[in-house]
Design a protein around this motif. Structure first.
Motif, short mmCIF file in Angstrom:
data_model
loop_
_atom_site.label_atom_id
_atom_site.label_comp_id
_atom_site.label_asym_id
_atom_site.label_seq_id
_atom_site.Cartn_x
_atom_site.Cartn_y
_atom_site.Cartn_z
N VAL A 12 27.55 29.96 37.13
CA VAL A 12 27.38 31.18 36.36
C VAL A 12 28.77 31.67 35.94
CG1 VAL A 12 26.63 33.58 36.45
CG2 VAL A 12 25.28 31.80 37.58
N PHE A 13 28.91 32.02 34.67
CA PHE A 13 30.17 32.53 34.17
C PHE A 13 30.00 33.97 33.72
CE2 PHE A 13 30.59 27.96 33.66
CZ PHE A 13 31.89 27.71 34.10
N VAL A 14 30.99 34.79 34.03
CA VAL A 14 30.99 36.20 33.62
C VAL A 14 32.14 36.39 32.64
CG1 VAL A 14 31.11 38.59 34.36
CG2 VAL A 14 30.12 36.86 35.87
N ILE A 15 31.84 36.95 31.48
CA ILE A 15 32.85 37.14 30.44
C ILE A 15 32.99 38.62 30.13
CG2 ILE A 15 33.47 36.63 28.05
CD1 ILE A 15 31.93 34.03 28.28
N ASN A 16 34.21 39.12 30.25
CA ASN A 16 34.50 40.51 29.97
C ASN A 16 34.85 40.65 28.49
OD1 ASN A 16 35.45 43.11 29.76
ND2 ASN A 16 36.75 43.02 31.57
N CYS A 17 34.00 41.32 27.75
CA CYS A 17 34.20 41.46 26.30
C CYS A 17 34.38 42.93 25.92
CB CYS A 17 33.04 40.84 25.54
SG CYS A 17 32.99 39.05 25.64
N TYR A 276 28.38 60.11 37.80
CA TYR A 276 29.55 59.28 38.09
C TYR A 276 29.46 57.98 37.29
CZ TYR A 276 31.04 62.30 41.93
OH TYR A 276 31.48 63.35 42.68
N HIS A 277 30.42 57.77 36.40
CA HIS A 277 30.44 56.58 35.56
C HIS A 277 31.70 55.77 35.86
CE1 HIS A 277 27.13 57.89 32.88
NE2 HIS A 277 27.59 59.11 33.14
N LEU A 278 31.54 54.46 35.94
CA LEU A 278 32.67 53.58 36.19
C LEU A 278 33.60 53.58 34.99
CD1 LEU A 278 33.85 51.45 38.21
CD2 LEU A 278 32.62 49.72 36.89
N LYS A 279 34.91 53.69 35.25
CA LYS A 279 35.88 53.64 34.17
C LYS A 279 35.86 52.25 33.52
CE LYS A 279 38.91 56.99 36.48
NZ LYS A 279 40.22 57.20 37.15
N HIS A 280 35.97 52.21 32.21
CA HIS A 280 35.86 50.94 31.48
C HIS A 280 36.86 49.91 31.95
CE1 HIS A 280 33.49 52.51 27.73
NE2 HIS A 280 32.84 52.64 28.87
N GLU A 281 38.06 50.34 32.27
CA GLU A 281 39.08 49.37 32.68
C GLU A 281 38.78 48.73 34.03
OE1 GLU A 281 40.78 53.54 33.66
OE2 GLU A 281 39.58 52.59 32.08
N LYS A 282 37.80 49.29 34.73
CA LYS A 282 37.44 48.74 36.05
C LYS A 282 36.23 47.80 35.98
CE LYS A 282 40.48 50.64 38.78
NZ LYS A 282 41.36 49.80 39.64
N ASN A 283 35.60 47.68 34.83
CA ASN A 283 34.40 46.85 34.70
C ASN A 283 34.64 45.41 35.14
OD1 ASN A 283 33.18 49.10 33.65
ND2 ASN A 283 32.34 48.08 31.86
#
Length: 326
Positions: A12-17, A276-283
């Motif tokens: 499984v590959f995870v790609i941060n776009c 509470y929302h995760l900061k985008h840079e932490k995704n």
């Protein structure tokens, strides 16, 4: 239909776009490209042969080409696209939809039969108790939780009512969370409300797990909306909710460990309108955290669902149904 060797070889590959990126096909391989500052040229970030891909999880915004979709279908690659908030928006899979005998069996399964559901709930509580015992804590809250979970396990065999089973599962979860996260300002489990950082982190982890389990279930042609513990509900993939239950403690353990090691923290979230929302840079960090935890169980997950499929189709005794041990 995939075999155990396929699962062992493929991954499984995870790609941060979250940045401006494209996926396309070149010379039979999958290319991930990133647009350069001038907007006219692109940089190749990675190349992946389709034969080695089991599933692609894409977080963020992406442009997908027709040849890419054709290649994914040809090689049986599941393609899952999620928003930066980790909410799934697109799923493509060349699943075994022609397995009408399996779906017929699902539709004929008695609604009041909780025999398989009892196996799943028992398996979940067993794994909850196992990760709780692994903390080696001897405080009163932990000891009481261990006693209550053991009591739930001993009660389940004598249950024949669906609502009672639901009550036992909910009570066990309440006792478990209270003890397992007692050092992390735990209040209560409130799914999808984003009421605090820990609940939001659990939502993210469980979303990853849900999509991960769905990839395997689709391989066999199940109707995802027909469960045996979670009842049918509009747009809810009840069967995925069912079969992910024994695997939930993987996420719980990963979060607790990462929090203790300060790999994740309350500072990774921002509060907006009380949520509470995760900061985008932490995704990217959270994606890596959860998939690094799930990938080692890849073969176990496939064998679990494959065995479930064979037992369900063969109308075997519940004593033959699979058990996942964390």
């Amino acid at each position: 239909m995939f075999t155990s060797k396929d699962i062992e070889y493929r991954t499984v590959f995870v790609i941060n776009c979250l940045h401006d990126r494209d996926l396309r096909v070149s010379n039979g391989e999958l290319l991930l490209e990133e647009q350069l500052d001038d907007g006219k040229e692109s940089k190749i970030l990675t190349k992946l042969p389709f034969q080695k891909i089991l599933a692609l999880f894409i977080v963020g915004h992406i442009r997908i080409t027709t040849p890419l979709i054709e290649k994914c279908q040809k090689f049986g690659v599941a393609l899952i696209v999620m928003k930066p908030s980790f909410r799934p928006v697109f799923y493509l899979s060349n699943s075994a939809e022609a397995n009408y005998l399996l779906r017929k069996r699902q539709y004929e399964f008695a609604n009041d039969d909780i025999s398989i559901a009892k196996v799943i709930v028992t398996n979940k509580i067993q794994n909850q108790l196992k990760v709780l015992n692994a903390t080696r804590k001897k405080d009163d809250i932990t000891i009481q939780s261990q006693i209550e979970l053991s009591r739930c396990l001993s009660t389940i065999p004598s249950i024949f009512d669906y609502n009672t089973l639901m009550g036992i599962e909910g009570f066990a979860a309440k006792q478990y969370f209270k003890a397992y996260y007692q050092e992390h300002e735990w209040h209560q489990r409130r799914p999808r409300t984003k009421c605090d950082a820990l609940n939001s982190t659990l939502d993210i982890g469980y979303t990853m797990l849900f999509n991960y389990i769905e990839c395997f279930i689709r391989m066999f042609g199940f109707d995802l909306y027909v469960g045996i513990f979670h009842r049918m509900w509009y747009k809810r993939k009840s069967l995925v909710c069912d079969l992910m239950e024994p695997f939930r403690p993987i996420i719980d353990k990963t979060i607790r460990t990462a929090w203790n090691r300060k790999q994740i923290s309350f500072n990774d979230f921002h509060v907006q309108k009380g949520e509470y929302h995760l900061k985008h840079e932490k995704n990217g960090d959270y994606c890596k955290l959860f998939f690094d935890a799930l990938i080692p169980y890849k073969a176990d997950t496939f064998k679990y669902i494959q065995s479930y499929y064979r037992c369900f189709m063969g109308k075997q005794s519940v004593t033959h149904y699979p058990i996942f041990n964390i």
